[in-house]
Motif scaffolding. Structure first.
Motif, mmCIF file in Angstrom:
data_model
loop_
_atom_site.group_PDB
_atom_site.id
_atom_site.type_symbol
_atom_site.label_atom_id
_atom_site.label_comp_id
_atom_site.label_asym_id
_atom_site.label_seq_id
_atom_site.Cartn_x
_atom_site.Cartn_y
_atom_site.Cartn_z
ATOM 1 N N ARG A 21 -52.443 66.868 18.261
ATOM 2 C CA ARG A 21 -51.432 67.481 19.126
ATOM 3 C C ARG A 21 -52.044 67.890 20.471
ATOM 4 O O ARG A 21 -51.455 67.629 21.528
ATOM 5 N N ILE A 25 -50.898 66.421 24.233
ATOM 6 C CA ILE A 25 -50.479 67.295 25.330
ATOM 7 C C ILE A 25 -51.401 67.134 26.534
ATOM 8 O O ILE A 25 -50.949 67.036 27.687
ATOM 9 N N LYS A 29 -50.421 65.891 30.310
ATOM 10 C CA LYS A 29 -50.676 66.736 31.472
ATOM 11 C C LYS A 29 -51.488 66.006 32.533
ATOM 12 O O LYS A 29 -51.392 66.322 33.721
ATOM 13 N N LEU A 47 -43.164 67.753 20.560
ATOM 14 C CA LEU A 47 -44.061 67.426 21.663
ATOM 15 C C LEU A 47 -43.318 66.959 22.906
ATOM 16 O O LEU A 47 -43.891 66.971 24.006
ATOM 17 N N LYS A 49 -41.179 68.519 24.380
ATOM 18 C CA LYS A 49 -41.080 69.702 25.237
ATOM 19 C C LYS A 49 -42.374 69.945 26.002
ATOM 20 O O LYS A 49 -42.409 70.757 26.934
ATOM 21 N N GLU A 50 -43.436 69.245 25.591
ATOM 22 C CA GLU A 50 -44.743 69.404 26.222
ATOM 23 C C GLU A 50 -45.077 68.240 27.153
ATOM 24 O O GLU A 50 -46.217 68.109 27.614
ATOM 25 N N GLU A 214 -58.151 72.365 21.991
ATOM 26 C CA GLU A 214 -58.076 72.057 23.418
ATOM 27 C C GLU A 214 -59.436 71.623 23.966
ATOM 28 O O GLU A 214 -59.509 70.780 24.871
#
Length: 244
Positions: A21, A25, A29, A47, A49-50, A214
């Motif tokens: 995930r 994302i 980005k 996802l 929404k991301e 991340e």
């Protein structure tokens, strides 16, 4: 720096939670058009929404399903293989079914996706394949990770094999080897140990903390981008010093 993946299309497995995930994302980005998949159709759908372009339900253990979705999606520039399972136990606790399931999900799923997406990559001039392996099994032995370590070592070898076979064809293949990363699955394993389970995992980390999904995604972005154009066949360790 931004738009590091602008104009690229990325396909991600196990995108619903955790490292998959975070990678989906992060790719979005950085400007990529991301197709994220997971067996958990409902969660992976969030996802969008991301910034993720499309999501699909996919069982990475289903060859026909992988092939069909690859044909539907078409050429991608980035393939991120994050599907995996952590079996707990020594050789004595590893049944034939445990062995087969672990290798099917942790290793053969990558064989399936690479075989399905590679032809279009080659026709289109190249691409970057990023496989999630582990520090365990590749760089260090970990207690009670018998078959898990075996599968992750296999992923590192698979990665090198793909890299060397297509090094002149514009396709790069690298592996990420995380240490202990705080994800829902890891927290579930910690909870199974009872009170203090998470603290036990933290206590063995030289930095005194767990890694984040991340942080793994940041490395994945680099390996997916043209910044790493001279890098292929490498198992990149990111473990907070666990293997020192």
């Amino acid at each position: 720096m931004s738009d590091r993946l602008k104009g690229k299309r990325a396909f991600v497995t196990a995108g619903a939670v955790g490292i998959g995930r975070a990678c989906a994302i992060a790719f979005a980005k950085e400007g990529a058009t991301v197709i994220a998949t997971d067996l958990d159709e409902k969660t992976v759908a969030t996802l969008t929404k991301e910034g993720v372009a499309e999501t699909f339900k996919l069982d990475a253990r289903d060859t026909a399903a992988v092939d069909a979705l690859a044909k539907r999606v078409g050429k991608v520039d980035i393939l991120l293989n994050a599907a995996g399972f952590v079996h707990n136990g020594t050789v004595l606790e590893c049944s034939e079914d445990d062995w087969d399931f672990s290798f099917d999900l942790n290793v053969k799923s990558m064989h399936r996706t690479i075989k399905a997406f590679l032809p279009a990559m080659l026709e289109g001039g190249g691409g970057s394949i990023v496989n999630v392996s582990s520090a365990a099994g590749v760089f260090k032995a970990a207690p009670n990770r018998y078959v898990y370590s075996a599968t992750k070592a296999a992923v590192a070898a698979l990665t090198r094999a793909v890299a060397v076979d297509f090094i002149t064809k514009g396709v790069r293949c690298n592996a990420i080897c995380p240490g202990t990363i705080e994800t829902p699955s890891m927290l579930g394993r910690a909870a199974a140990l009872g009170a203090g389970g998470r603290d036990m995992f933290v206590s063995r980390q030289p930095m005194g903390r767990l890694g984040t999904a991340e942080e793994i995604a940041a490395l994945a972005v680099y390996l997916a981008s043209d910044e790493s154009a001279f890098t292929t066949g490498v198992a990149h360790i990111i473990d907070g010093g666990w293997t020192l």
